[in-house]
Design a protein around this motif. Sequence first.
Motif, PDB file in Angstrom:
ATOM      1  N   LYS A 117     -18.552  -9.048 -10.882  1.00  0.00           N
ATOM      2  CA  LYS A 117     -18.339  -9.783 -12.078  1.00  0.00           C
ATOM      3  C   LYS A 117     -19.956 -10.531 -11.665  1.00  0.00           C
ATOM      4  O   LYS A 117     -21.039 -11.302 -12.393  1.00  0.00           O
ATOM      5  CB  LYS A 117     -17.156 -10.605 -12.170  1.00  0.00           C
ATOM      6  CG  LYS A 117     -16.232  -9.636 -12.337  1.00  0.00           C
ATOM      7  CD  LYS A 117     -15.280 -10.381 -12.386  1.00  0.00           C
ATOM      8  CE  LYS A 117     -13.838  -9.736 -12.960  1.00  0.00           C
ATOM      9  NZ  LYS A 117     -13.885  -9.281 -14.232  1.00  0.00           N
ATOM     10  N   TYR A 118     -20.184 -10.968 -10.433  1.00  0.00           N
ATOM     11  CA  TYR A 118     -21.522 -11.646 -10.038  1.00  0.00           C
ATOM     12  C   TYR A 118     -22.779 -11.020 -10.698  1.00  0.00           C
ATOM     13  O   TYR A 118     -23.632 -11.753 -10.886  1.00  0.00           O
ATOM     14  CB  TYR A 118     -21.423 -11.798  -8.193  1.00  0.00           C
ATOM     15  CG  TYR A 118     -23.347 -12.857  -8.137  1.00  0.00           C
ATOM     16  CD1 TYR A 118     -22.943 -14.166  -8.127  1.00  0.00           C
ATOM     17  CD2 TYR A 118     -23.906 -11.380  -7.157  1.00  0.00           C
ATOM     18  CE1 TYR A 118     -24.557 -14.123  -7.439  1.00  0.00           C
ATOM     19  CE2 TYR A 118     -25.377 -12.390  -7.385  1.00  0.00           C
ATOM     20  CZ  TYR A 118     -25.414 -13.493  -6.535  1.00  0.00           C
ATOM     21  OH  TYR A 118     -26.064 -13.921  -6.489  1.00  0.00           O
TER      22      TYR A 118
ATOM     23  N   GLU B  37     -19.075 -27.252 -19.248  1.00  0.00           N
ATOM     24  CA  GLU B  37     -18.983 -26.107 -19.327  1.00  0.00           C
ATOM     25  C   GLU B  37     -20.220 -24.700 -17.776  1.00  0.00           C
ATOM     26  O   GLU B  37     -21.094 -25.345 -18.169  1.00  0.00           O
ATOM     27  CB  GLU B  37     -18.974 -25.211 -20.889  1.00  0.00           C
ATOM     28  CG  GLU B  37     -18.391 -23.305 -20.392  1.00  0.00           C
ATOM     29  CD  GLU B  37     -19.337 -22.930 -21.513  1.00  0.00           C
ATOM     30  OE1 GLU B  37     -19.324 -21.740 -21.728  1.00  0.00           O
ATOM     31  OE2 GLU B  37     -19.231 -23.618 -22.816  1.00  0.00           O
TER      32      GLU B  37
ATOM     33  N   ARG C  66     -21.652 -18.696 -16.001  1.00  0.00           N
ATOM     34  CA  ARG C  66     -20.369 -17.825 -15.774  1.00  0.00           C
ATOM     35  C   ARG C  66     -20.575 -17.474 -14.093  1.00  0.00           C
ATOM     36  O   ARG C  66     -19.853 -17.279 -13.489  1.00  0.00           O
ATOM     37  CB  ARG C  66     -20.111 -16.699 -16.451  1.00  0.00           C
ATOM     38  CG  ARG C  66     -20.146 -15.425 -15.337  1.00  0.00           C
ATOM     39  CD  ARG C  66     -19.852 -14.148 -16.064  1.00  0.00           C
ATOM     40  NE  ARG C  66     -18.817 -13.650 -16.412  1.00  0.00           N
ATOM     41  CZ  ARG C  66     -17.186 -13.276 -16.273  1.00  0.00           C
ATOM     42  NH1 ARG C  66     -16.308 -14.500 -16.542  1.00  0.00           N
ATOM     43  NH2 ARG C  66     -16.367 -12.881 -15.768  1.00  0.00           N
ATOM     44  N   ARG C  67     -22.471 -17.974 -13.211  1.00  0.00           N
ATOM     45  CA  ARG C  67     -22.374 -17.120 -12.165  1.00  0.00           C
ATOM     46  C   ARG C  67     -22.270 -18.264 -11.279  1.00  0.00           C
ATOM     47  O   ARG C  67     -21.585 -17.853  -9.813  1.00  0.00           O
ATOM     48  CB  ARG C  67     -24.116 -16.695 -11.712  1.00  0.00           C
ATOM     49  CG  ARG C  67     -24.348 -16.432 -10.523  1.00  0.00           C
ATOM     50  CD  ARG C  67     -26.114 -15.754 -10.388  1.00  0.00           C
ATOM     51  NE  ARG C  67     -25.862 -14.517 -10.751  1.00  0.00           N
ATOM     52  CZ  ARG C  67     -27.114 -13.408 -10.058  1.00  0.00           C
ATOM     53  NH1 ARG C  67     -27.767 -13.859 -10.123  1.00  0.00           N
ATOM     54  NH2 ARG C  67     -26.810 -12.069 -11.356  1.00  0.00           N
TER      55      ARG C  67
ATOM     56  N   SER D 165     -10.568 -21.537 -13.893  1.00  0.00           N
ATOM     57  CA  SER D 165     -12.701 -20.822 -13.604  1.00  0.00           C
ATOM     58  C   SER D 165     -11.842 -18.938 -13.688  1.00  0.00           C
ATOM     59  O   SER D 165     -12.233 -19.184 -14.931  1.00  0.00           O
ATOM     60  CB  SER D 165     -11.874 -20.323 -12.059  1.00  0.00           C
ATOM     61  OG  SER D 165     -13.805 -19.624 -11.097  1.00  0.00           O
ATOM     62  N   ILE D 166     -12.547 -18.202 -12.698  1.00  0.00           N
ATOM     63  CA  ILE D 166     -12.195 -16.931 -14.051  1.00  0.00           C
ATOM     64  C   ILE D 166     -10.493 -16.197 -12.690  1.00  0.00           C
ATOM     65  O   ILE D 166     -10.960 -14.649 -13.053  1.00  0.00           O
ATOM     66  CB  ILE D 166     -12.836 -15.512 -13.180  1.00  0.00           C
ATOM     67  CG1 ILE D 166     -13.709 -15.725 -11.557  1.00  0.00           C
ATOM     68  CG2 ILE D 166     -14.252 -16.123 -13.782  1.00  0.00           C
ATOM     69  CD1 ILE D 166     -14.563 -14.879 -11.100  1.00  0.00           C
TER      70      ILE D 166
ATOM     71  N   GLU E 104     -19.154 -19.441 -11.465  1.00  0.00           N
ATOM     72  CA  GLU E 104     -17.507 -19.555 -11.124  1.00  0.00           C
ATOM     73  C   GLU E 104     -17.564 -18.145 -10.274  1.00  0.00           C
ATOM     74  O   GLU E 104     -16.479 -18.375  -9.409  1.00  0.00           O
ATOM     75  CB  GLU E 104     -17.354 -19.884 -12.586  1.00  0.00           C
ATOM     76  CG  GLU E 104     -16.955 -20.609 -13.759  1.00  0.00           C
ATOM     77  CD  GLU E 104     -15.985 -21.731 -13.289  1.00  0.00           C
ATOM     78  OE1 GLU E 104     -15.274 -21.664 -12.212  1.00  0.00           O
ATOM     79  OE2 GLU E 104     -16.076 -22.609 -14.258  1.00  0.00           O
ATOM     80  N   CYS E 105     -18.623 -16.933 -10.217  1.00  0.00           N
ATOM     81  CA  CYS E 105     -18.219 -16.255  -9.385  1.00  0.00           C
ATOM     82  C   CYS E 105     -18.817 -16.368  -8.085  1.00  0.00           C
ATOM     83  O   CYS E 105     -17.365 -16.518  -6.859  1.00  0.00           O
ATOM     84  CB  CYS E 105     -18.996 -14.907  -9.675  1.00  0.00           C
ATOM     85  SG  CYS E 105     -18.457 -14.376 -11.532  1.00  0.00           S
TER      86      CYS E 105
ATOM     87  N   GLU F  71      -9.005 -13.268 -15.093  1.00  0.00           N
ATOM     88  CA  GLU F  71      -9.984 -11.871 -14.874  1.00  0.00           C
ATOM     89  C   GLU F  71      -9.643 -11.621 -13.911  1.00  0.00           C
ATOM     90  O   GLU F  71      -9.972 -10.374 -13.643  1.00  0.00           O
ATOM     91  CB  GLU F  71     -11.101 -12.224 -15.167  1.00  0.00           C
ATOM     92  CG  GLU F  71     -11.335 -12.856 -16.534  1.00  0.00           C
ATOM     93  CD  GLU F  71     -12.793 -13.400 -16.314  1.00  0.00           C
ATOM     94  OE1 GLU F  71     -14.248 -11.913 -16.130  1.00  0.00           O
ATOM     95  OE2 GLU F  71     -13.117 -14.604 -16.461  1.00  0.00           O
TER      96      GLU F  71
ATOM     97  N   SER G 172     -23.400 -11.201 -14.610  1.00  0.00           N
ATOM     98  CA  SER G 172     -24.094 -12.928 -14.712  1.00  0.00           C
ATOM     99  C   SER G 172     -25.157 -12.828 -14.570  1.00  0.00           C
ATOM    100  O   SER G 172     -26.171 -12.448 -13.538  1.00  0.00           O
ATOM    101  CB  SER G 172     -22.766 -13.999 -14.171  1.00  0.00           C
ATOM    102  OG  SER G 172     -23.531 -13.494 -12.415  1.00  0.00           O
TER     103      SER G 172
END
Length: 408
Positions: free
Chosen positions: A293-294, A105, A108-109, A252-253, A111-112, A256, A297
């Motif tokens: 979003k970055y 997994e 999140r950061r 990824s994201i 992925e951004c 969203e 995170s």
Amino acid sequence: MQTANRLKPFFENIHFQREDNTMTVNFGPQHPSAHGQLRLVLELQGEEVVKARPMIGYLHRGMEKMAENMIYNEFLPTTDRMDYIAATSNNYAYAKAVEELLGLEVPRRAECIRVILLELNRVVSHLFWLATHALDVGAMSMFLYCFREREYALDLIEDYCGARLTHSAIRIGGVPLDLPENWIENCAKFLNNLKKEIDNYEKLLNENRIWRMRLENVGVITPQMAKDFAVSGVALRGSGIKWDLRKEMPYSIYNELEFDVPISNSCDSYGRYRLCIEEMKESIKIIEQVFPKYYESDTQLMSNNPLYVSPTKEDIMTQNYSLMQHFVLVTQGFKPPVGEVYVATESPKGELGFYIKSDGKEYPYRLKVRAPSYFHTALLEELLVGCQLADVVTIIGNLNIVFGEIDR
């Protein structure tokens, strides 16, 4: 008179013009408009192509077999050398496939950052395509303008990872670095300027009669032909088929984010040009949505799994066990579970997929790449028939093929 009578049978057997009078020529593999080591064997009836045979294999790099003799992390920089105009897209597709195999997994950061780099790389790839395609057709100014904006984008990528062409900006399990200070502000300035420049590109080309004469009704890919040859990316959407893996099979994201998938029903080279322009606009929208979003995170950049992912640099420098763990992963690699996986992503040129089969060892048992340029090259055998010789250059440039991912 007697001489003329004697020569009459001789002249009767001479055919100065025949209906099957064709000429076979080699187009490449060193032709400057071939976009790589492509050799086309063209059969011409005057200026019209009546038969075309694309011939590949001049690079003979064997990257898939190289991957089967490298540990998983070791092969990642080699993926840069396939579609070298969109190196980050290759890095991501490969890393994503290995992560699926390992069940990792990604934070999140990370992925951004990945999505920002992917879309920035998409813009770079489209700018390069428009520059070289326009130059092939004779529009010298567009080459200079597009390369100017491309250099600014490459400056941003270089600020992040230190490289401009072969990035290696993504790692299995995340990304190696956080964004530098003021990077997002500089990126936002670039995107705002790019919006204005894209408008200028359209003013120069959209209604330019020479540009339209060279592209309209040239290289027509019908929807059925696109399906028959497994066409993807802009070439598929240019035939009126709305298919983008970022929307249809989100990763990824991307689920969203709000962005459109532009399509064209013209099926010709001009329609595909308009799509590339629209896709750059959509990439700008995507990057701007990722910025907040970055910031929201946390700061974790790599997956926390000591079996497959090295510890942070701070831990490596301060903890003996972390140093040993890192040494083992670098020198011996990790051993994924037995299994197989195929992961497809939407690269700038179309569907880029990696198939990996693991037998539990540190090397892949099998690795295969589904590269979009390979399928688009096969399309030339049917697409070029009936066009003029001058249109061959237009069609090859318009399909945006790169031979690093064909002769892999």
